[in-house]
Scaffold this active site. Structure first.
Site, PDB file in Angstrom:
ATOM      1  N   ASN A 209       0.754  -1.206  -0.060  1.00 32.60           N
ATOM      2  CA  ASN A 209       0.012   0.038  -0.058  1.00 32.60           C
ATOM      3  C   ASN A 209       0.740   1.215   0.106  1.00 32.60           C
ATOM      4  O   ASN A 209       2.049   1.268  -0.095  1.00 32.60           O
ATOM      5  CB  ASN A 209      -0.884   0.055   1.332  1.00 32.60           C
ATOM      6  CG  ASN A 209      -0.209  -0.088   2.628  1.00 32.60           C
ATOM      7  OD1 ASN A 209       0.290   0.817   2.911  1.00 32.60           O
ATOM      8  ND2 ASN A 209      -0.295  -1.257   3.192  1.00 32.60           N
ATOM      9  N   PHE A 210       0.336   2.596  -0.171  1.00 37.27           N
ATOM     10  CA  PHE A 210       0.883   3.734  -0.264  1.00 37.27           C
ATOM     11  C   PHE A 210       1.610   4.191   0.980  1.00 37.27           C
ATOM     12  O   PHE A 210       2.078   5.136   0.910  1.00 37.27           O
ATOM     13  CB  PHE A 210      -0.085   4.645  -0.967  1.00 37.27           C
ATOM     14  CG  PHE A 210      -0.252   4.284  -2.142  1.00 37.27           C
ATOM     15  CD1 PHE A 210       0.945   4.314  -3.228  1.00 37.27           C
ATOM     16  CD2 PHE A 210      -1.677   4.549  -2.790  1.00 37.27           C
ATOM     17  CE1 PHE A 210       0.618   3.965  -4.583  1.00 37.27           C
ATOM     18  CE2 PHE A 210      -1.769   3.929  -3.983  1.00 37.27           C
ATOM     19  CZ  PHE A 210      -0.933   3.760  -4.970  1.00 37.27           C
TER      20      PHE A 210
END
Ligand code: CTP
Length: 400
Positions: A209-210
């Site tokens: 994920n970011f």
């Protein structure tokens, strides 16, 4: 402990000024910022060039530099400093400090300082013994200034007695101790999770994920600033804490995170789980790179271990646990549910609906919901400031 601290050293005209370069070196070696202010007569005992070169900042004597027109503000220095060390303090400067005489940059800076002030008298024994000096020392102590008592020994005059400025390493030790003893989380241990996790699909691909890990890094460093010894369990991230009280453990997967955090939590007083942990991972990791063979490809995913929920279930009454919730809808209700399910002391809610909040921003906007259902919303702030708000709430809840 001293990394990033702003140390203002006020040097006055006494032979002991020749020892100040050593004091500057000690602070610089620990990563502190040092600014020197010196009286006109101090320049006869130690050169401004030496002090400027060692501190990395011009050693200042005049409020106004006629050559380049720069204005050296005593007010700004007074606000900037985390501590002011008046060393050496000559009898003359001591008297001015005690009576508010402000006829040079050094004493105006002293009067402007809002931080703790240490002063290290240095003069001949009879000057030090004189009732007026003794009275001035008492006046300064009554203002809350901290005296660094001079030592006994041979003085520059050849006479023997009290009046020698304390040695630089002892002055340094006293200031260091001062910073250590004023910390509300001194003696506490904390574990912080941060960053994303990577769940391997095959040797070259992952589910991630970011999350950058920056919010967790700021929390770990703020807890350390308040005196806690911190284990920072960090998923793949560009960030690395240099804080001496932060031990960063780099991990990759949700399973690594679970093991490192549960392990550290057993001996911790505080847990803050800010990592964006994958909720699902591939049921198995292919040994070799998966080849593209079919038009449609599906992966079997299984639930990961929930680190925060596990810490909530093993937590004792003496341990304090904070979780995060990143929500896109029904934010407060969802966060309240997590707070209860995971047995937390409080939860930090970020909403992706708030501009500038969450992943890939240097800012965040949070709402804290605690176990007494008290809800506090904060403005959009830098992640460093958000970390201060979170840690301030931890400190205040632990102390109540
Ligand atoms: N968390 C964790 N381990 C996991 C998943 C989440 O420690 N495997 C922690 C996160 O670090 C965060 C909190 O749990 O502090 C909330 O995570 P989130 O994924 O938003 O909540 P969930 O309880 O998984 O609920 P949902 O997926 O329904 O939002």
């Amino acid at each position: 402990m001293l990394k990033g601290k702003n140390i203002l050293i006020g040097v006055s005209g006494s032979i002991a000024a020749y020892k100040i370069p050593l004091l500057v070196r000690l602070f610089k070696k620990e990563g502190a910022n040092v600014q020197i202010v010196m009286s006109e007569s101090a320049r006869d005992f130690v050169t401004p060039l030496t002090l400027s070169a060692l501190s990395g900042n011009p050693a200042l004597t005049e409020p106004f530099d006629e050559r380049d027109g720069s204005w050296n503000s005593h007010v700004d220095m007074g606000i900037w400093a985390d501590v002011l060390i008046m060393a050496p303090s000559s009898a003359n400067t001591l008297a001015k400090m005690a009576h508010g005489i402000s006829d040079n940059l050094l004493v105006t800076t002293y009067l402007s300082a809002k931080c703790p002030v240490f002063f290290a008298p240095a003069m001949d024994l009879d000057m030090y013994k004189h009732p007026t000096t003794a009275k001035n020392v008492e006046i300064l102590k009554s203002y809350g200034n901290i005296v660094i008592e001079p030592t006994q020994g041979e003085l520059a005059s050849g006479l023997c007695g009290a009046g020698r400025m304390e040695e630089p390493d002892e002055i340094f030790r006293m200031v260091q101790e001062h910073f250590a003893s004023n910390k509300p989380l001194q003696g506490k241990k904390a574990v912080v999770s941060a960053g994303p996790t990577y769940e391997l699909i095959d040797p070259v691909r992952f589910i991630g994920n970011f999350s950058s890990g920056y919010m967790g890094l700021c929390i770990a460093e703020e807890l350390a600033e308040e005196g806690a010894e911190v284990t920072l369990v960090m998923g793949p991230s560009q960030y690395k804490s240099e804080h001496p009280l932060v031990n960063q453990v780099n991990i990759v997967s949700s399973q690594d995170m679970y093991e490192a955090c549960t392990n550290a939590f057993h001996s911790s007083d505080i847990g803050v789980m800010s990592a964006a942990v994958a909720d699902y991972k591939p049921s198995e990791t292919a040994e070799n790179k998966i080849k593209k063979k079919t038009d449609l490809m599906s992966l079997d995913l299984i639930k990961t271990q929930d680190t925060l929920a596990e810490l909530g279930s093993i937590k004792s009454d003496k341990q304090f646990l904070v979780g995060f919730a990143l929500e896109t809808e029904n934010e407060v209700e969802n966060a309240k549910g997590k707070l209860q399910r995971k047995n937390l002391d409080f939860i930090v809610l970020n909403s992706l609906q708030d501009k500038g909040a969450g992943f890939r921003h240097k800012t965040n906007k949070i709402t804290i919901i605690d176990k007494n259902q008290q809800i506090t919303s904060f403005d959009l702030k830098s992640k460093e400031e958000v970390a201060k708000d979170i840690v301030a709430k931890i400190v205040s809840d632990i102390n109540n």
